[in-house]
Design a protein around this motif. Structure first.
Motif, PDB file in Angstrom:
ATOM      1  N   UNK A 190       0.861  -1.185   0.000  1.00 30.63           N
ATOM      2  CA  UNK A 190       0.000   0.000   0.000  1.00 30.63           C
ATOM      3  C   UNK A 190       0.889   1.225   0.000  1.00 30.63           C
ATOM      4  N   UNK A 191       0.560   2.134  -0.809  1.00 30.46           N
ATOM      5  CA  UNK A 191       1.340   3.369  -0.846  1.00 30.46           C
ATOM      6  C   UNK A 191       0.486   4.522  -1.322  1.00 30.46           C
ATOM      7  N   UNK A 192       0.901   5.713  -0.970  1.00 34.36           N
ATOM      8  CA  UNK A 192       0.159   6.889  -1.402  1.00 34.36           C
ATOM      9  C   UNK A 192       1.117   8.055  -1.510  1.00 34.36           C
ATOM     10  N   UNK A 193       0.656   9.057  -2.217  1.00 40.86           N
ATOM     11  CA  UNK A 193       1.480  10.250  -2.391  1.00 40.86           C
ATOM     12  C   UNK A 193       0.588  11.457  -2.616  1.00 40.86           C
ATOM     13  N   UNK A 194       0.941  12.549  -1.946  1.00 42.37           N
ATOM     14  CA  UNK A 194       0.340  13.858  -2.218  1.00 42.37           C
ATOM     15  C   UNK A 194       1.408  14.689  -2.916  1.00 42.37           C
ATOM     16  N   UNK A 195       1.124  15.119  -4.108  1.00 42.65           N
ATOM     17  CA  UNK A 195       2.131  15.824  -4.884  1.00 42.65           C
ATOM     18  C   UNK A 195       1.622  17.195  -5.321  1.00 42.65           C
TER      19      UNK A 195
ATOM     20  N   UNK B 247      -4.226  21.072   6.873  1.00 44.78           N
ATOM     21  CA  UNK B 247      -3.581  19.856   6.381  1.00 44.78           C
ATOM     22  C   UNK B 247      -4.505  19.206   5.364  1.00 44.78           C
ATOM     23  N   UNK B 248      -3.911  18.649   4.344  1.00 44.88           N
ATOM     24  CA  UNK B 248      -4.672  17.884   3.373  1.00 44.88           C
ATOM     25  C   UNK B 248      -5.322  16.699   4.073  1.00 44.88           C
ATOM     26  N   UNK B 249      -6.556  16.424   3.739  1.00 45.45           N
ATOM     27  CA  UNK B 249      -7.221  15.275   4.356  1.00 45.45           C
ATOM     28  C   UNK B 249      -6.497  13.994   3.955  1.00 45.45           C
ATOM     29  N   UNK B 250      -6.090  13.257   4.949  1.00 45.75           N
ATOM     30  CA  UNK B 250      -5.309  12.062   4.657  1.00 45.75           C
ATOM     31  C   UNK B 250      -3.881  12.354   4.274  1.00 45.75           C
ATOM     32  N   UNK B 251      -3.455  13.593   4.516  1.00 40.52           N
ATOM     33  CA  UNK B 251      -2.113  14.002   4.126  1.00 40.52           C
ATOM     34  C   UNK B 251      -1.037  13.308   4.940  1.00 40.52           C
ATOM     35  N   UNK B 252       0.165  13.392   4.439  1.00 36.78           N
ATOM     36  CA  UNK B 252       1.309  12.736   5.056  1.00 36.78           C
ATOM     37  C   UNK B 252       1.924  13.700   6.073  1.00 36.78           C
ATOM     38  N   UNK B 253       2.204  13.230   7.253  1.00 47.59           N
ATOM     39  CA  UNK B 253       2.884  14.079   8.220  1.00 47.59           C
ATOM     40  C   UNK B 253       1.953  15.088   8.877  1.00 47.59           C
TER      41      UNK B 253
END
Lengths: 264, 276
Positions: A190-195, B247-253
């Motif tokens: 499982x992986x995800x990314x916000x770019x 923060x972005x919903x479900x965002x990292x960090x």
């Protein structure tokens, strides 16, 4: 206090009751008798700098009982606005010599409104439109989470200045990647990314849960689903639309009637 | 420079002024030294009084009109994003009658909250958590009204009763009659400039002492980092937007850096005025 007109002590004084009506020390506001300015002009605010927040994730799970892989692939492109401090003074009138006051009233009407909601809220006009408001100084016209717009009208030297200003606050947190969606590790992954897609990170202000801005697919496969892991990713098959449909520019028509003057 | 009180029967003007220069015939209304008499618009800096000018005669006055402002419910969570605190704008719209005037035209009005004359959207109540109430004054041909909007924070903004001081101003009268300067020994009233100025009328005063109200004549709002600073004519300021991160919903960090005013804006200058 004696009523009447007096010349004494090196000054001229007019008294009435308990009031000093006028003196050569200065007790009156001297306003030019007829409106110095009676005009209509536009106050325009540009859109804030645009950005993107593209989210993608892939989840794959091998089911021993069914002897197959289950997978989910999702993409979402949200639209952001990136930090900005913008101001623009412009000259809207000439100030008569000696004037240091401007008494005025304004009437505003938004003639160009933002096209979309902002963090799910409509960007309303904060003061009342289409009425005459006594004006001295500034006026906040729009504000929502992370943004604000205002204009001011004031004397600067020999100019009557319209000052427009808007601010866009700092970016949202949450950009980055987590997990591992590499196709070489597909057994349970499982992986995800916000770019930000190569642009500046911004605050997410608009999203939509439907295609083309959000896409979802899932399925099962008897073998490694190598061909689906990047579904809906910006670089993969069937990506989400990255075309920002929003425009948060605003324009106001402002009627201004004012008199210049000076403290006597 | 000499202070001069002078009339000009030919133009119907009278004025109290400093001579801008010392040249010209002192008895000639059109000489250079008497220029403020027949050209006040270009000699404002030397004019103390002039019958052509508008002195903001008060037609209606209320020293303390009490308005009941309703409770404003705390902000809901933003949509499409998460934040460290709830905050929003534009709620609790209300419209209050301040005063009915009988002028039949749209007058100018000044309304003060405490010692500060209100500019459009000036905060009149804040709770320090993002909740604030903002007042805008507007005028019709019959009424002076107060329109309010609010920003909402983490808790309800309390209902409150606030007093407002209201001054409504007439348009200056037209010239009438033929008297340039008159003192009535019975009423002890002074009239000047073909009846355009009369000491029995109440004009806005610029004075030290009393209970002066600050009338700003510059910028009163500055924006920065997604926040707002409001200046008040008394020199104080208010920054109602709290330090919120998103923060972005479900965002990292974690969350991003906090918004909120971080500038150094100081309120514009103001003159002190009062209803006589």
């Amino acid at each position: 206090m004696t009523d009447g007109f007096f010349v004494e002590g090196g000054k001229i004084t007019i008294n009435k009751g308990a009031r000093t009506v006028a003196t050569s020390d200065g007790t009156l506001v001297n306003l030019l008798g007829s409106p110095s300015i009676n005009t209509t002009f536009d106050v325009a605010f540009p859109d804030f700098p645009k950005g993107k927040a593209y989210w993608w994730q892939f989840v794959s799970d091998y089911n021993d009982f069914a002897s197959q892989y289950g997978w989910i692939s999702e993409g979402r492109c949200q639209f952001t606005r990136t930090p900005q401090e913008w101001s623009q003074p412009s000259i809207i009138g000439v100030v008569p010599a000696g004037a240091d006051l401007f008494k005025s009233r304004i009437r505003i009407s938004r003639t160009g409104a933002p096209t979309h909601t902002w963090v799910s809220q409509s960007i309303d006009v904060l003061p009342k439109e289409n009425v005459w408001m006594p004006f001295n100084g500034s006026c906040l016209v729009e504000a929502e989470l992370g943004m604000a717009r205002a204009f001011s009208i004031y004397i600067s030297g020999s100019d009557l200045v319209l000052h427009r200003q808007q601010t866009m606050g700092p970016p949202s947190g949450g950009f980055g990647s987590a997990g591992n969606a590499s196709p070489g590790l597909m057994v349970d992954t499982a992986g995800q990314e916000w770019s930000a897609r190569g642009g500046a990170e911004g605050m997410s202000v608009w999203s939509d849960n439907n295609s083309p801005y959000y896409k979802y697919s899932s399925g099962t496969s008897p073998s490694l689903p190598l061909g689906t892991y990047d579904n809906h990713k910006w670089s993969g098959s069937d990506p989400c639309s990255e075309t920002d449909p929003t425009n948060y520019a605003s324009t106001y028509s402002v009627d201004l009637i004012g008199q210049f003057g000076r403290r006597s | 420079m000499a202070k001069v009180f002078m009339t000009d029967p030919a133009t119907g003007r009278c004025a109290l002024f400093d001579e801008p220069v010392t040249t010209g015939d002192p008895t000639d209304p059109n000489s250079a030294r008497n220029a403020p008499l027949n050209n006040p618009a270009t000699n404002l800096a030397d004019v103390y009084f002039h019958s052509d000018l508008d002195y903001m005669e008060i037609s209606n006055y209320d020293a303390a009109k009490t308005i009941s402002h309703a409770l404003v419910t705390a902000a809901a969570a933003p949509g499409g994003i998460t934040s460290t605190a709830n905050f929003g704008w534009g709620t609790a719209i209300a419209d209050h009658l301040l005063l009915t005037h009988g002028l039949g035209y749209i007058p100018h009005a000044l309304v003060a909250r405490g010692a500060n004359l209100i500019y459009p959207g000036m905060p009149v109540q804040t709770d320090g958590l993002g909740g604030a109430r903002y007042a805008t004054i507007y005028c019709t041909t019959t009424e002076i009204r107060l329109y309010e909007f609010a920003s909402t924070g983490a808790v309800d903004l309390a209902a409150t009763n606030l007093n407002y001081e209201i001054m409504v101003f007439k348009q200056p009268p037209a010239a009438s009659g033929s008297i340039l300067l008159d003192y009535d020994p019975t009423s002890k009233d002074v009239t000047m400039g073909l009846g355009k100025f009369d000491s029995s009328r109440r004009y806005l005063q610029v004075v030290p002492g009393g209970s002066p109200l600050g009338l700003s004549y510059g910028r009163q709002i500055d924006l920065d980092n997604g926040g707002i600073r409001f200046g008040y004519p008394d020199g104080s300021t208010s920054d109602p937007v709290p330090a919120i991160s998103t923060k972005l919903i479900g965002g990292i960090g974690g969350f991003g850096t906090a918004m909120g005013y971080g500038g150094s804006f100081a309120a514009a200058s103001a003159i002190q005025v009062q209803a006589p």
